[in-house]
Write a protein that holds these residues in place. Sequence first.
Motif, PDB file in Angstrom:
ATOM      1  N   LEU A 241      51.557  36.376  44.665  1.00 25.89           N
ATOM      2  CA  LEU A 241      51.779  37.183  43.567  1.00 25.89           C
ATOM      3  C   LEU A 241      50.791  38.468  43.509  1.00 25.89           C
ATOM      4  CD1 LEU A 241      52.055  34.074  41.020  1.00 25.89           C
ATOM      5  CD2 LEU A 241      53.809  35.558  42.004  1.00 25.89           C
ATOM      6  N   ALA A 242      49.646  38.163  44.008  1.00 27.33           N
ATOM      7  CA  ALA A 242      48.654  39.228  44.132  1.00 27.33           C
ATOM      8  C   ALA A 242      47.763  38.598  45.159  1.00 27.33           C
ATOM      9  CB  ALA A 242      47.893  39.592  43.020  1.00 27.33           C
ATOM     10  N   SER A 243      47.065  39.542  46.286  1.00 31.40           N
ATOM     11  CA  SER A 243      46.221  38.853  47.044  1.00 31.40           C
ATOM     12  C   SER A 243      45.214  40.284  47.536  1.00 31.40           C
ATOM     13  CB  SER A 243      46.936  38.813  48.544  1.00 31.40           C
ATOM     14  OG  SER A 243      47.483  39.813  49.297  1.00 31.40           O
ATOM     15  N   VAL A 244      44.178  39.775  47.991  1.00 31.07           N
ATOM     16  CA  VAL A 244      43.242  41.035  48.156  1.00 31.07           C
ATOM     17  C   VAL A 244      42.575  40.390  49.477  1.00 31.07           C
ATOM     18  CG1 VAL A 244      40.863  41.716  47.553  1.00 31.07           C
ATOM     19  CG2 VAL A 244      42.410  41.313  45.767  1.00 31.07           C
ATOM     20  N   ALA A 245      42.372  41.641  50.474  1.00 30.87           N
ATOM     21  CA  ALA A 245      41.219  41.576  51.564  1.00 30.87           C
ATOM     22  C   ALA A 245      40.084  42.603  51.521  1.00 30.87           C
ATOM     23  CB  ALA A 245      42.159  42.041  52.734  1.00 30.87           C
ATOM     24  N   ALA A 246      39.002  42.113  51.604  1.00 30.87           N
ATOM     25  CA  ALA A 246      37.816  42.950  51.450  1.00 30.87           C
ATOM     26  C   ALA A 246      36.998  42.975  52.611  1.00 30.87           C
ATOM     27  CB  ALA A 246      37.197  42.597  50.131  1.00 30.87           C
ATOM     28  N   VAL A 247      36.295  43.910  52.842  1.00 31.09           N
ATOM     29  CA  VAL A 247      35.149  44.122  53.944  1.00 31.09           C
ATOM     30  C   VAL A 247      33.934  44.787  53.208  1.00 31.09           C
ATOM     31  CG1 VAL A 247      34.646  44.725  56.238  1.00 31.09           C
ATOM     32  CG2 VAL A 247      36.951  44.262  55.707  1.00 31.09           C
ATOM     33  N   LEU A 248      32.922  44.130  53.221  1.00 30.75           N
ATOM     34  CA  LEU A 248      31.754  44.814  52.611  1.00 30.75           C
ATOM     35  C   LEU A 248      30.303  44.846  53.365  1.00 30.75           C
ATOM     36  CD1 LEU A 248      30.986  45.931  49.702  1.00 30.75           C
ATOM     37  CD2 LEU A 248      30.104  43.794  49.391  1.00 30.75           C
ATOM     38  N   GLY A 253      20.169  48.192  49.810  1.00 30.29           N
ATOM     39  CA  GLY A 253      20.360  47.640  48.546  1.00 30.29           C
ATOM     40  C   GLY A 253      21.464  48.489  47.939  1.00 30.29           C
ATOM     41  N   VAL A 254      22.211  49.121  48.775  1.00 35.21           N
ATOM     42  CA  VAL A 254      23.531  49.692  48.262  1.00 35.21           C
ATOM     43  C   VAL A 254      24.690  49.408  49.264  1.00 35.21           C
ATOM     44  CG1 VAL A 254      22.391  51.766  47.114  1.00 35.21           C
ATOM     45  CG2 VAL A 254      22.967  51.901  49.753  1.00 35.21           C
ATOM     46  N   VAL A 255      25.982  49.744  48.724  1.00 36.29           N
ATOM     47  CA  VAL A 255      27.072  49.413  49.505  1.00 36.29           C
ATOM     48  C   VAL A 255      27.330  50.669  50.528  1.00 36.29           C
ATOM     49  CG1 VAL A 255      29.584  49.591  49.583  1.00 36.29           C
ATOM     50  CG2 VAL A 255      28.390  48.374  47.695  1.00 36.29           C
ATOM     51  N   ALA A 256      27.253  50.212  51.756  1.00 39.19           N
ATOM     52  CA  ALA A 256      27.168  51.325  53.089  1.00 39.19           C
ATOM     53  C   ALA A 256      28.585  51.480  53.408  1.00 39.19           C
ATOM     54  CB  ALA A 256      26.410  50.954  54.079  1.00 39.19           C
ATOM     55  N   HIS A 257      29.672  50.581  53.267  1.00 41.77           N
ATOM     56  CA  HIS A 257      30.749  50.452  53.607  1.00 41.77           C
ATOM     57  C   HIS A 257      31.731  49.550  52.887  1.00 41.77           C
ATOM     58  CE1 HIS A 257      34.494  50.665  56.172  1.00 41.77           C
ATOM     59  NE2 HIS A 257      34.656  49.317  56.195  1.00 41.77           N
ATOM     60  N   ALA A 258      32.758  49.898  52.264  1.00 40.72           N
ATOM     61  CA  ALA A 258      33.756  48.945  51.769  1.00 40.72           C
ATOM     62  C   ALA A 258      35.138  49.100  52.190  1.00 40.72           C
ATOM     63  CB  ALA A 258      33.349  49.275  50.150  1.00 40.72           C
ATOM     64  N   GLY A 259      35.989  48.075  52.540  1.00 40.09           N
ATOM     65  CA  GLY A 259      37.339  48.114  52.936  1.00 40.09           C
ATOM     66  C   GLY A 259      38.048  47.205  51.818  1.00 40.09           C
ATOM     67  N   LEU A 260      38.770  47.882  51.262  1.00 39.15           N
ATOM     68  CA  LEU A 260      39.706  46.981  49.982  1.00 39.15           C
ATOM     69  C   LEU A 260      41.200  47.293  50.242  1.00 39.15           C
ATOM     70  CD1 LEU A 260      39.102  44.739  47.782  1.00 39.15           C
ATOM     71  CD2 LEU A 260      39.157  46.862  46.349  1.00 39.15           C
ATOM     72  N   ALA A 261      41.769  46.221  50.289  1.00 41.30           N
ATOM     73  CA  ALA A 261      43.279  46.355  50.136  1.00 41.30           C
ATOM     74  C   ALA A 261      43.972  45.114  49.180  1.00 41.30           C
ATOM     75  CB  ALA A 261      43.719  46.303  51.658  1.00 41.30           C
ATOM     76  N   ALA A 317      39.995  40.815  43.188  1.00 45.29           N
ATOM     77  CA  ALA A 317      39.257  41.644  43.836  1.00 45.29           C
ATOM     78  C   ALA A 317      37.554  41.467  43.378  1.00 45.29           C
ATOM     79  CB  ALA A 317      39.618  42.981  43.599  1.00 45.29           C
ATOM     80  N   VAL A 318      37.321  41.534  41.904  1.00 46.45           N
ATOM     81  CA  VAL A 318      36.067  41.434  41.753  1.00 46.45           C
ATOM     82  C   VAL A 318      35.193  40.060  42.288  1.00 46.45           C
ATOM     83  CG1 VAL A 318      34.433  41.489  39.425  1.00 46.45           C
ATOM     84  CG2 VAL A 318      36.457  42.910  39.583  1.00 46.45           C
ATOM     85  N   ASP A 319      36.166  39.155  42.169  1.00 43.95           N
ATOM     86  CA  ASP A 319      35.472  37.929  42.680  1.00 43.95           C
ATOM     87  C   ASP A 319      35.194  37.987  44.081  1.00 43.95           C
ATOM     88  OD1 ASP A 319      34.752  34.841  42.074  1.00 43.95           O
ATOM     89  OD2 ASP A 319      36.266  34.722  43.355  1.00 43.95           O
ATOM     90  N   VAL A 320      35.960  38.234  44.768  1.00 41.88           N
ATOM     91  CA  VAL A 320      35.727  38.510  46.292  1.00 41.88           C
ATOM     92  C   VAL A 320      34.803  39.615  46.538  1.00 41.88           C
ATOM     93  CG1 VAL A 320      36.845  39.366  48.403  1.00 41.88           C
ATOM     94  CG2 VAL A 320      38.300  37.954  46.931  1.00 41.88           C
TER      95      VAL A 320
END
Length: 331
Positions: A241-248, A253-261, A317-320
Amino acid sequence: MKPFAYVRADSLAGAAEAYAAHPGASYLGGGTNLVDLMKLGVERPTTLIDVSRLPLDAVTELPDGSLRVGALVRNSDLAAHPLVRDRYPALSQALLAGASGQLRNAATTGGNLLQRTRCPYFQDVSKPCNKRQPGTGCGARDGVHRDHAVLGHSERCIATHPSDMAVALAALDARVELYGLGGVRRVHAADFHRLPGEHPERDTVLEPGELVTGVVLPAAAAGLPSVYRKARDRASYAFALASVAAVLEVADGVVAHAGLAFGALAHRPWRARRAEEALLGAAPTEAAFEHAVDLELAQARPLRDNAYKVPLARNLAVDVLTRLARHREDA
């Protein structure tokens, strides 16, 4: 079933030549989607070109540390491969979330990318469908569309792409290898599938006769924390129904790379570029994740019966992302 011819390809060049020589042909790999659509009368190829015996069934580590997955690697084998499980866990999780064990044993990497929508109007030849028969209309728009797109759809089509694997590949910055009479080329996994626009009958950027030969997983994503999460009506054997793939990746102390689909929200796996841009340089907090995801989903145009997908995708997405950030802190 409509009669069709059968050709067994013994090389990539032979497969492309056979396709060119048989107008209306289709390539046959595992056949888990194509054969079903032939039985339904949706796909009516004049010739099946069997590529299942080509040497495309290996997972190979390349000198630069990337991983090449042949198009004929079975979904079960890819999900269980030690290098995939260790370096790209989101991909393994996505594969295991799809279909049944029996289907994963037969389905191929290339076929998974090329599977067609499960929209019931597409699969029923008695119903109007611009994807199946351009110009007939979209029966789902005023009909049953609870499972349909909220992002990137057009007046002509609101179908979603069903693959779990493709969502993970998009987030991981994978590339898809293609072969045709014009030679070899690579396209980003996030750009391989098309939005419907005026031509929903075209699912991908494949040129006529081109064949998927493999997928390359980049060295840059290897070992980064990644997760695939899927919401569905039942615990197994159900499309998302909805899905999320995430790379973090978090550094200093900060986000250097984010992949979100996102999956199941659009005609293709939806790479969340706005959210990724908002996250770069931000502290990996729940508030930052909420802000970034809200920026992305502000583009949503839900229909009468599928507005629930927007908060569902947001919460996933927020939870992942929050769990990935905590995993980094605990490591």
